[in-house]
Design an enzyme around this catalytic site. Structure first.
Site, PDB file in Angstrom:
ATOM      1  N   GLU A 282      70.661 -78.641 -27.812  1.00  0.00           N
ATOM      2  CA  GLU A 282      72.666 -79.174 -26.222  1.00  0.00           C
ATOM      3  C   GLU A 282      72.051 -78.132 -24.796  1.00  0.00           C
ATOM      4  O   GLU A 282      73.351 -78.615 -24.587  1.00  0.00           O
ATOM      5  CB  GLU A 282      72.999 -78.043 -27.579  1.00  0.00           C
ATOM      6  CG  GLU A 282      73.744 -78.166 -28.595  1.00  0.00           C
ATOM      7  CD  GLU A 282      75.505 -77.046 -29.105  1.00  0.00           C
ATOM      8  OE1 GLU A 282      75.848 -77.342 -29.814  1.00  0.00           O
ATOM      9  OE2 GLU A 282      75.279 -75.534 -28.139  1.00  0.00           O
ATOM     10  N   HIS A 303      51.253 -84.155 -44.084  1.00  0.00           N
ATOM     11  CA  HIS A 303      51.313 -85.110 -45.728  1.00  0.00           C
ATOM     12  C   HIS A 303      53.038 -85.830 -46.048  1.00  0.00           C
ATOM     13  O   HIS A 303      53.379 -86.364 -47.049  1.00  0.00           O
ATOM     14  CB  HIS A 303      51.370 -84.102 -47.009  1.00  0.00           C
ATOM     15  CG  HIS A 303      49.750 -83.493 -47.023  1.00  0.00           C
ATOM     16  ND1 HIS A 303      49.063 -84.143 -48.215  1.00  0.00           N
ATOM     17  CD2 HIS A 303      49.539 -82.310 -46.059  1.00  0.00           C
ATOM     18  CE1 HIS A 303      48.134 -83.043 -47.620  1.00  0.00           C
ATOM     19  NE2 HIS A 303      48.647 -82.164 -46.523  1.00  0.00           N
ATOM     20  N   LYS A 417      84.540 -82.732 -32.688  1.00  0.00           N
ATOM     21  CA  LYS A 417      85.861 -81.952 -32.883  1.00  0.00           C
ATOM     22  C   LYS A 417      87.265 -82.745 -33.022  1.00  0.00           C
ATOM     23  O   LYS A 417      87.446 -82.875 -33.084  1.00  0.00           O
ATOM     24  CB  LYS A 417      85.647 -81.409 -32.359  1.00  0.00           C
ATOM     25  CG  LYS A 417      84.853 -79.991 -32.559  1.00  0.00           C
ATOM     26  CD  LYS A 417      84.495 -79.226 -31.489  1.00  0.00           C
ATOM     27  CE  LYS A 417      83.799 -78.032 -31.926  1.00  0.00           C
ATOM     28  NZ  LYS A 417      83.386 -76.176 -30.279  1.00  0.00           N
TER      29      LYS A 417
HETATM   30  O1  PA5 Z   1      75.623 -72.929 -28.023  1.00  0.00           O
HETATM   31  C1  PA5 Z   1      76.591 -72.528 -28.289  1.00  0.00           C
HETATM   32  O2  PA5 Z   1      77.461 -72.659 -27.316  1.00  0.00           O
HETATM   33  C2  PA5 Z   1      77.718 -73.719 -29.675  1.00  0.00           C
HETATM   34  O3  PA5 Z   1      76.234 -73.931 -30.491  1.00  0.00           O
HETATM   35  C3  PA5 Z   1      78.214 -72.118 -30.547  1.00  0.00           C
HETATM   36  O4  PA5 Z   1      77.662 -71.068 -30.152  1.00  0.00           O
HETATM   37  C4  PA5 Z   1      78.476 -72.726 -31.463  1.00  0.00           C
HETATM   38  O5  PA5 Z   1      79.249 -74.393 -31.195  1.00  0.00           O
HETATM   39  C5  PA5 Z   1      79.674 -71.761 -32.286  1.00  0.00           C
HETATM   40  O6  PA5 Z   1      80.481 -71.754 -31.486  1.00  0.00           O
HETATM   41  P1  PA5 Z   1      81.742 -70.130 -31.628  1.00  0.00           P
HETATM   42  O7  PA5 Z   1      80.497 -69.155 -31.642  1.00  0.00           O
HETATM   43  O8  PA5 Z   1      82.655 -70.292 -30.756  1.00  0.00           O
HETATM   44  O9  PA5 Z   1      82.377 -70.362 -33.400  1.00  0.00           O
END
Ligand code: PA5
Length: 428
Positions: A282, A303, A417
Site C-alpha cells: 500500500e 515444494h 470502493k
Molecule cells: O493502511 C491503511 O491506511 C489501510 O490499510 C487501512 O488500515 C484500512 O483500509 C482500514 O482502514 P480503517 O482503519 O480506516 O477502517
C-alpha cells in the site's frame, strides 16, 4: 538494550559503492521524514511514537485488557488492513495457539464472506465475548458491517447495558461514524493519533489492545521499538542498516528485480509477512511503480513456489528473516531398521536441519540469480518483534520516498470502493 537485527548483505550482489552513491538522497529524505512529525497531514507520527507515546492511553489499554481477561473467553477484533494485521502478526508470532494462556483473539471485519462470519458466530455462541472494533476512518465497509452484526449479537446475548461494558472502540478522536456511534452508545474509546496512518499504526492502541489481551508484554514491544527508533535515526547510510535495506531494494528494483519475496523458515511469522506485504504494497505501489511484495514460508513453499523462485522469471529477490533459535527443539531419534533412511541425521536437532535447508536454499537461489538479503534475529520475543516492526516501517518510508512516491497515502484503494458503492446503490 542491544538491537537484535543483524543483516547479511553478502548475497545481494550489490557493492558498497553503489549503496553509498545514495548517501545524499538518504540524508535529504531523512530530513524530510523528520520535519514536522506532529503535523497530522505528514502521517509521520509513528517515527517518534516509541519514545513519545501517550502513557495515559497505554495504562488504559492495560486496564481494559485486564477486564477482558477476567470476563471474556474470546475477544473479537473487528478491523481490516492496518487495523488488524499488526496485532495478528505479533500475536501469532509470540503465542502458542494450541496452548492458550489468555483470552482467545478472533478476527472479523477483514472480509465480506458470510460463511466466515457464521462459523465464528457458531463458535462463540457458548462463550463469553468482548469486542474491540478498530477503524481509523470509522467508515470502512467491512468492519462497519461486522460491527453491526456483532453488536446485535452482543445486545441479544447480554442486553444493552452489559453489551456496552464489553465493547471497546479504537478510532480517531472526534471524527467518523464509528466515533459518533461510540459517543452515542457511551462505549469506552481508545484513540488513533491523526498523524499515524493505518498501516503504520500497530504500535498504537490499534495493535496494542489486542496484543495485551492475548498476553503479550506491550511494555517490551514498545521498548524494542524504542531501541530500533534510536538505532535507525542516523542519516548516515554507512551506520544505518534500515536505510541501507531501503537503498538496496531501490537498486535491485532499478536492476529489474521488481518482486520481493519475504521468506522465513518460521511458520509463526506467516501473519508478520501479511502485515509486511500490506505495509509495503500500500505504501509503494503507486504511479505504476513499486516493488510487488510477496511472501513464502519455507520449507513448506519449497515444494510449491520454490520451483518458480529457482527457475521462473528472473525479476525476483528475497528478503529472508532468519530466526536463529526457535522457542523449542526436537532431537531426531535413531531407528534400528532405518527404513526411512534418516539415521544419517539421527541425534541432530530439527532446527539444525531447518538451518541447513535455509543455507542450501539461499545458495541455490543466489546461484539462480535471485539476490538475497538475510535479516537475522536471535529469537522471537516482544523486544525483537518491536524492533522488526519499527525497522520495516522506517525502511518502507525511506524506500518509498526514494522511489519518489508518497508512502503514506493509498489513493488506489478508493477505486474498488466507489465501484462497489455504486453497484450497491449507496447515496453519494
Ligand atoms: O493502511 C491503511 O491506511 C489501510 O490499510 C487501512 O488500515 C484500512 O483500509 C482500514 O482502514 P480503517 O482503519 O480506516 O477502517
Amino acid at each position: 538494550m542491544d538491537n537484535n537485527i543483524k543483516i547479511d548483505w553478502k548475497y545481494t550482489g550489490i557493492s558498497d559503492k553503489e549503496i553509498y552513491a545514495y548517501s545524499e538522497k538518504v540524508k535529504k529524505v531523512h530530513k524530510e521524514l523528520n520535519k514536522n512529525i506532529e503535523d497530522k497531514d505528514n502521517y509521520t507520527g509513528w517515527i517518534d511514537l516509541p519514545i513519545n507515546y501517550e502513557k495515559r492511553e497505554f495504562e488504559k489499554i492495560k486496564k481494559i485488557a485486564k477486564k477482558v481477561n477476567t470476563d471474556s473467553d474470546v475477544l473479537i477484533v473487528i478491523g481490516i488492513g492496518g487495523s488488524y494485521l499488526g496485532a495478528r502478526a505479533v500475536i501469532d508470532a509470540l503465542t502458542n495457539k494450541y496452548e492458550r494462556k489468555s483470552t482467545e483473539i478472533i478476527y472479523v471485519g477483514n472480509n465480506l464472506n458470510p460463511t466466515y462470519i457464521n462459523e465464528i458466530i457458531d463458535y462463540v455462541s457458548d462463550k463469553d465475548i468482548s469486542i474491540n472494533v478498530i477503524s481509523k476512518s470509522g467508515k470502512t465497509t467491512e468492519p462497519a458491517i461486522a460491527f453491526r452484526i456483532f453488536r446485535d449479537l452482543m445486545e441479544n446475548k447480554y442486553g444493552i447495558d452489559e453489551a456496552r461494558n464489553r465493547i471497546f472502540v479504537t478510532t480517531t478522536k472526534r471524527k467518523g461514524a464509528l466515533y459518533k456511534i461510540a459517543m452515542q452508545e457511551k462505549y469506552v474509546k481508545l484513540s488513533i493519533p491523526e498523524n499515524i496512518g493505518g498501516r503504520y499504526s500497530v504500535l498504537t492502541a490499534v495493535g496494542l489492545l489486542p496484543m495485551c489481551v492475548a498476553g503479550i508484554n506491550i511494555d517490551d514491544i514498545m521498548a524494542g521499538a524504542k531501541c530500533a527508533a534510536e538505532t535507525y535515526n542516523d542519516d548516515n547510510i554507512k551506520h544505518n542498516e534500515c536505510y541501507k535495506y531501503a537503498v538496496v531494494r531501490n537498486i535491485l528494483y532499478a536492476n529489474d528485480k521488481n518482486i520481493e519475496i519475504l521468506a522465513s523458515y518460521e511458520p509463526k511469522l506467516f501473519y508478520f509477512a501479511e502485515w509486511w506485504k500490506q505495509l509495503f504494497g500500500e505504501s509503494e505501489g503507486k504511479e505504476h511503480l513499486g516493488i510487488f511484495p510477496s511472501s513464502v514460508t519455507y520449507t513448506t513453499d519449497l515444494h510449491s513456489l520454490g520451483q518458480y523462485v529457482q527457475e521462473g522469471r528472473r525479476n525476483l529477490f528475497e528478503t529472508v528473516i532468519n530466526v536463529e533459535n526457535p522457542n523449542s527443539d526436537i532431537v531426531i531419534g535413531y531407528d534400528e531398521e532405518d527404513l526411512d533412511e534418516l539415521n544419517y541425521i539421527a541425534g541432530k536437532k530439527l532446527s539444525y536441519v531447518n538451518k541447513k535447508a535455509m543455507e542450501g536454499t539461499i545458495q541455490a537461489h543466489v546461484d539462480g540469480d535471485v539476490p538475497n538479503i538475510v535479516i537475522n534475529v536471535d529469537y522471537l520475543d516482544e523486544i525483537v518483534m518491536g524492533q522488526l516492526i519499527y525497522f520495516f516501517e522506517k525502511a518502507c518510508a525511506m524506500s518509498g520516498m526514494l522511489f519518489g512516491i508518497n508512502p503514506f497515502d493509498q489513493p488506489g484503494v478508493e477505486k474498488y470502493k466507489s465501484n462497489m458503492y455504486e453497484l450497491l446503490g449507496k447515496n453519494k
